[in-house]
Write a protein that holds these residues in place. Structure first.
Motif, mmCIF file in Angstrom:
data_model
loop_
_atom_site.group_PDB
_atom_site.id
_atom_site.type_symbol
_atom_site.label_atom_id
_atom_site.label_comp_id
_atom_site.label_asym_id
_atom_site.label_seq_id
_atom_site.Cartn_x
_atom_site.Cartn_y
_atom_site.Cartn_z
ATOM 1 N N VAL A 91 0.358 4.873 -2.540
ATOM 2 C CA VAL A 91 1.262 5.819 -3.210
ATOM 3 C C VAL A 91 2.076 6.602 -2.178
ATOM 4 N N GLN A 92 1.392 7.031 -1.109
ATOM 5 C CA GLN A 92 2.099 7.785 -0.072
ATOM 6 C C GLN A 92 3.139 6.929 0.633
ATOM 7 N N ARG A 93 2.827 5.617 0.818
ATOM 8 C CA ARG A 93 3.830 4.740 1.431
ATOM 9 C C ARG A 93 5.074 4.656 0.566
ATOM 10 N N ALA A 94 4.832 4.548 -0.768
ATOM 11 C CA ALA A 94 5.988 4.512 -1.663
ATOM 12 C C ALA A 94 6.787 5.814 -1.561
ATOM 13 N N THR A 95 6.052 6.927 -1.504
ATOM 14 C CA THR A 95 6.741 8.218 -1.357
ATOM 15 C C THR A 95 7.518 8.282 -0.049
ATOM 16 N N ILE A 96 6.896 7.753 1.019
ATOM 17 C CA ILE A 96 7.567 7.756 2.327
ATOM 18 C C ILE A 96 8.823 6.899 2.288
ATOM 19 N N ASP A 97 8.726 5.742 1.561
ATOM 20 C CA ASP A 97 9.925 4.904 1.434
ATOM 21 C C ASP A 97 11.040 5.668 0.733
ATOM 22 N N ASP A 98 10.660 6.401 -0.341
ATOM 23 C CA ASP A 98 11.676 7.213 -1.028
ATOM 24 C C ASP A 98 12.271 8.259 -0.084
#
Length: 365
Positions: free
Chosen positions: A166-173
């Motif tokens: 989830v944090q990786r997705a947030t970081i991508d955003d």
């Protein structure tokens, strides 16, 4: 090549050789002394002990001594005891035998002590084995608990991995937002550069306007300085005229001042005369004041007597009336004298003013 064991000497008939002074007995004695002292037999120590001798001769004698020593050792003899007497040899052998027996007894005692220590160590080892078994069981229990903890940690790790996804997705955003912000920043920089260029153009225009205005002000200042110079000359001429007028007026004022001083002298003389008259009038006034004071004292005395009569309530009414009438008459006389003194003072002031006015109206001579 010359033999190192020989020394060349110069004689009348030429050269001749002489045998070396180092003998086998000297080397043997030095080796025995070193061995008896417990030191290692080496060439350097032998050479130091003898103080002379070549390497070849000393080495040969040392080799011979070692061979003899080894032969005697194989034969069971000790070279140290060869020169001793027979009785001393027997005594030494008995001492060595006694020492050997003592050493054997000590070795036996040491062996027994070591065996006892080994038995104690075996008992300790058995105890350690039992303790090790107990510790092994405890370790197994701990291992089982650790395995349970590992399973729990594995589950937590899975949840952490999901959280990381989830944090990786947030970081991508966030990275996408950062790229957009970088693009916006680039656009803002371009806009800022354009604004800076416009600002530089305005600054150049203002600089040109400032230069023109400065030149205009310099011209105005120059003209103002020229006009001020003309006005300064005009003021200087006016100042000269004013100085001349002032000198003339000073002369006139001095003449008038002289006339005024003369008039003042006359006025002072007249004032002196008026002062004499005033002193006479003042003497008269003082006489009147003295008389008034006496009458006031009489009045006070009569008032005191009247008070005394009133307090004592003695005397007749006729006498009191007469005294009152006398008091009234004296008061009237006092008032008349006061009016007369006032009129005299007013007359004196009028006369003084008339004289002063007459002196002022008199034309100057």
């Amino acid at each position: 090549m010359d033999n190192p064991c020989k020394i060349k000497l110069m004689n009348q008939g030429g050269w001749k050789t002489m045998a070396s002074a180092i003998t086998y007995e000297m080397v043997e004695k030095a080796c025995n002394d070193l061995q008896a002292a417990g030191e290692k037999v080496t060439y350097l120590k032998i050479h130091e002990h003898l103080g002379q001798g070549s390497t070849r001769i000393v080495t040969a004698h040392m080799r011979r001594w070692r061979e003899a020593h080894m032969t005697a050792a194989r034969a069971g003899e000790d070279l140290l005891f060869q020169e001793w007497p027979e009785a001393l040899k027997l005594r030494a052998k008995s001492l060595f035998d006694a020492l050997r027996e003592v050493s054997a007894d000590a070795a036996t005692a040491c062996i027994e002590t070591a065996q006892a220590q080994m038995a104690l160590k075996e008992a300790e080892l058995r105890t350690c084995v039992v303790d090790a078994e107990v510790q092994r069981e405890q370790a197994l229990d701990q291992l089982r608990s650790e395995q349970a903890n590992s399973s729990r940690l594995q589950a937590e790790l899975e949840s952490v991995r999901e959280t990381l996804d989830v944090q990786r997705a947030t970081i991508d955003d966030l990275l996408g937002q950062r790229e957009r912000m970088v693009a916006n920043e680039r656009a803002l920089k371009e806009h800022l550069e354009s604004v800076q260029r416009e600002h530089e153009g305005h600054i150049r225009e203002l600089g040109e306007q400032t230069r023109v205005e400065r030149e205009r002000l310099i011209d105005e200042v120059r003209k103002e300085q020229e006009r001020a110079a003309g006005e300064r000359e005009h003021l200087m001429r006016q100042t000269d005229r004013l100085r001349q007028d002032y000198a003339t007026q000073v002369q006139e004022f001095r003449g008038k001042l002289l006339a005024i001083e003369t008039k003042e002298i006359k006025t002072r003389e007249q004032l002196a005369e008026a002062s004499g008259l005033n002193r006479e009038r003042l003497a008269t006034i003082r006489q009147f004041e003295t008389r008034v004071a006496e009458l006031s004292a009489s009045v006070e005395k009569l008032q005191a007597e009247a008070g005394t009569l009133a307090q004592t309530r003695t005397g007749d009414t006729a006498r009191l009336y007469a005294l009152e009438m006398q008091l009234v008459l004296q008061e009237k006389a006092l008032s008349r004298e006061t009016e007369r003194a006032n009129r005299a003072e007013e007359r004196l002031q009028q006369v003084t003013l008339q004289r002063i006015q007459a002196q002022d109206s008199t034309p100057d001579v």
